[in-house]
Motif scaffolding. Structure first.
Motif, PDB file in Angstrom:
ATOM      1  N   ALA A 131     -35.459   1.559   6.376  1.00 16.29           N
ATOM      2  CA  ALA A 131     -35.312   0.211   6.913  1.00 16.29           C
ATOM      3  C   ALA A 131     -36.689  -0.371   7.028  1.00 16.29           C
ATOM      4  O   ALA A 131     -37.635   0.342   7.206  1.00 16.29           O
TER       5      ALA A 131
ATOM      6  N   THR B 122     -32.828   2.674  13.321  1.00 19.58           N
ATOM      7  CA  THR B 122     -33.209   1.460  12.607  1.00 19.58           C
ATOM      8  C   THR B 122     -34.189   0.640  13.436  1.00 19.58           C
ATOM      9  O   THR B 122     -35.219   0.185  12.943  1.00 19.58           O
TER      10      THR B 122
ATOM     11  N   CYS C  18     -26.374  -1.726   9.654  1.00 14.06           N
ATOM     12  CA  CYS C  18     -27.406  -0.724   9.957  1.00 14.06           C
ATOM     13  C   CYS C  18     -27.813  -0.712  11.424  1.00 14.06           C
ATOM     14  O   CYS C  18     -28.843  -0.115  11.777  1.00 14.06           O
TER      15      CYS C  18
ATOM     16  N   THR D 197     -32.525  -6.311  11.773  1.00 15.10           N
ATOM     17  CA  THR D 197     -31.559  -5.309  11.334  1.00 15.10           C
ATOM     18  C   THR D 197     -30.185  -5.955  11.276  1.00 15.10           C
ATOM     19  O   THR D 197     -29.743  -6.547  12.261  1.00 15.10           O
TER      20      THR D 197
ATOM     21  N   CYS E  81     -30.189  -4.439   5.062  1.00 14.99           N
ATOM     22  CA  CYS E  81     -30.125  -3.354   6.051  1.00 14.99           C
ATOM     23  C   CYS E  81     -31.200  -3.660   7.082  1.00 14.99           C
ATOM     24  O   CYS E  81     -30.906  -3.914   8.228  1.00 14.99           O
TER      25      CYS E  81
END
Length: 671
Positions: A4, A325, A320, A316, A290
């Motif tokens: 990410a 993340t 995700c 984000t 994502c």
């Protein structure tokens, strides 16, 4: 391996809020990036060991993987973003990242905790059935102190009652797993602000609020556990509420803003989310990416590193959502991973798995190495702690001579009110009121005064090791004993000079001498005469809450709430002359006017509707004691902070006039 993206950028602070708080009386507004060359601002451009090679091309879009490059271009040689990409809103970014293996970004992440009771719509309060909270409405983690008790016959020793949880202010504690470390008043200084961003008609804040808080707390756990591996303590310094849960702002933006990263950044900045002392951890209710965010790549150590400053945007998307993340994206915001690092991917990640920040990324797709063989380290920062995070690196090592995320000023070096005995990063110089001096050695902490209104001030100070109680002295006289390392002092006199000092009582019952007294001056009561086309903020000094259109929404019927002062647009108001001594309160974010939600009666809430000549939109500003009152209609009822919690805020409502302080407002111009 976690995949990410995110990052950091520096920019000018705009809006009403400034570094020391939303209403600091002292001048503390930082300059623009171009002017920030002194010790209290970032350097004008990143520094590198080696001039980065420009990215020559970007891959084709792969929407199924969230790899969408709309609005992104390779930064040319000599550009400050050289080596990565540049957004159309002028920020540097690594670009979008692939989701972790097995994650389908087209599918929603389910809530991580039990959903909240949504019987009361965020836009239509259940006034008749919703019960008042036994807690004290409060803007942050401060203690609440009445200035009128200074010098009274009150006991000069602290109460014998067990210590409350620091920062709870007497309110209901947040559920387990949704709290983080409190620090100071919960809002002053460099902090990470959690933001839920959604399009009109797609508001799932009530359903996911507990989950956003949990995921933020999970990210903090990753930073804390990673610091422990190197013998130190680090926590993310979040904006927090009175229950020590991360503050999660509910923000509505147009559908078009969610379709592309630069457009979202611009939409948030237009609402005031462009503070230099904020990094924005964004949970976007969309399925475009994502993760994606901004990244500076500044390699120099020290306080002027660009990663020490905001605004930073880390996004984000719904497929995700999660703590890993958020931790990954914040890592980029804080300055990981620079291209000079020993195990760099040359694109803001690392190659020595397992590690939150490591994976084989575009455009070079380097070969990965499993150096830290325990897969669980995928939930930790910096395998072997040699690339971007170490709380106490060896002298002469890479992290001792280059940027070290553990030294970022958006991280706490201790457990909030329990300071870390280990090494501290260089603090950001913050303008403070001038000390008046003291007699004898100063052993107590020196306070910082901010968020000044005509009748209140917030006082914060560094937490002292082994402190059991703090004694506040107002104008040299005992005021109160408190346990959090901040306090809101209300019922101050307008246009008056004061001094405040802090003394410490340790856990063994020993008292230290007060620290240096700090002088401050309360502003006068605002005038009831306002200027046309001028934005104002309405703040209640007793609670520290600012009047806000819930979520910055544009929909008719969106209610008025009290929230922590942020200075962003939903807290800004035009007061239009409505004739006969009355005004209309027009929202700067929606262009609509405040109107009673029903018949005028105690407990009636207030909402926005299209502006008109409707009598329900008539308000009168009157002076009352040390503040202003906003009277509705015939003046028999006034706007008050209610005791009904409202999705992380407090409902504002009409009540009969009294002297409680919940009805006293300060009117101040917003920048």
């Amino acid at each position: 391996m976690f995949v990410a993206a995110v990052a950091v950028t520096a920019g000018a602070l705009t809006g009403a809020a400034v570094l020391g708080g939303a209403f600091d009386h002292e001048s503390s507004r930082p300059g623009t990036v171009a002017a920030q060359t002194t010790a209290d601002g970032p350097a004008p451009a990143p520094a590198h060991d080696k001039t980065p090679e420009p990215v020559t091309r970007i891959p084709n879009d792969d929407r199924a993987q969230g790899l969408v490059y709309k609005g992104l271009d390779p930064a040319p040689k000599g550009d400050r973003c050289a080596g990565v990409l540049r957004t159309t809103d002028g920020r540097c970014t690594h670009g979008p990242d692939k989701p972790p293996k097995g994650v389908d970004i087209a599918k929603d992440t389910p809530p991580a905790v039990k959903t909240q009771d949504t019987a009361a719509s965020p836009d239509r309060p259940a006034t008749d059935t919703e019960k008042a909270s036994p807690g004290q409405p409060s803007a942050g983690t401060t203690a609440t102190v009445d200035a009128r008790q200074a010098g009274s016959a009150a006991a000069k020793t602290p109460p014998a009652a067990p210590a409350p949880t620091p920062g709870t202010s007497g309110g209901k504690a947040a559920p387990s797993g949704q709290t983080v470390q409190c620090d100071g008043d919960g809002t002053t200084g460099n902090r990470v602000q959690v933001v839920y961003v959604h399009a009109p008609g797609n508001d799932r804040y009530a359903e996911y609020l507990g989950s956003f808080r949990k995921w933020a707390a999970d990210a903090d756990t990753i930073y804390f556990a990673s610091a422990q591996e190197t013998g130190g303590v680090r926590h993310i310094r979040f904006v927090t509420g009175a229950d020590c849960a991360p503050s999660v702002l509910n923000v509505e933006v147009p559908n078009s803003a969610l379709s592309e990263f630069s457009a979202m950044n611009s939409a948030l900045a237009a609402k005031g989310f462009d503070r230099r002392d904020r990094k924005y951890m964004i949970f976007a209710d969309a399925k475009v990416y994502c993760g994606i965010g901004t990244f500076n790549g500044d390699e120099r150590p020290g306080p002027t590193n660009l990663s020490n400053f905001g605004p930073s945007y880390g996004r984000t998307d719904a497929g995700c959502w999660g703590g890993s993340t958020a931790a990954h994206e914040l890592g980029h915001n804080l300055g990981a991973v620079n291209n000079s690092a020993p195990n760099t991917s040359r694109a803001a990640h690392c190659t020595d798995e397992w590690d939150v920040m490591c994976y084989s990324d575009a455009p070079y797709y380097p070969t990965m190495r499993n150096v830290c063989t325990e897969r669980g380290h995928d939930e930790r920062l910096d395998c072997n702690h040699d690339d971007y995070f170490h709380t106490s690196p060896q002298p002469g090592s890479y992290l001792a001579t280059h940027w070290n995320v553990a030294n970022n000023q958006f991280l706490m070096t201790g457990n909030g009110t329990r300071p870390d005995p280990g090494p501290n990063p260089t603090p950001t110089p913050t303008p403070t009121p001038k000390p008046t001096g003291s007699t004898g050695p100063s052993t107590g902490p020196v306070p910082v005064v901010g968020q000044l209104t005509s009748d209140s001030a917030v006082v914060s100070w560094p937490a002292a090791p082994s402190a059991a109680w703090y004694q506040l002295l107002l104008d040299g006289s005992h005021l109160a004993w408190v346990q959090p390392n901040s306090a809101r002092i209300h019922h101050l006199r307008p246009d008056t000079d004061y001094t405040i000092a802090v003394a410490v009582r340790d856990k063994a019952g020993r008292d230290a001498k007060p620290g240096r007294a700090v002088k401050f001056h309360t502003p006068p009561v605002s005038s009831t005469t306002t200027k046309p086309d001028t934005r104002y903020m309405l703040t209640n000094g007793h609670t520290g809450l600012a009047a806000e259109i819930w979520g910055g929404k544009t929909a008719d019927g969106t209610v008025l709430v009290g929230s922590q002062p942020t200075g962003f647009t939903p807290q800004q108001w035009y007061l239009d002359d409505n004739g006969r001594g009355s005004v209309r309160l027009r929202s700067a974010v929606s262009g609509k006017c405040l109107q009673l939600g029903g018949a005028a009666s105690p407990g009636q809430w207030v909402a926005q509707q299209p502006c008109s000549g409707n009598a329900a939109q008539q308000w009168k500003l009157t002076r009352s004691g040390d503040g202003l009152r906003l009277a509705a209609g015939d003046g028999s009822l006034v706007l008050s902070v209610g005791k009904r919690p409202y999705y992380g805020a407090w409902l504002l409502e009409l009540q009969k006039p009294d002297s409680s302080g919940y009805q006293a407002w300060t009117l101040q111009k917003a920048s």
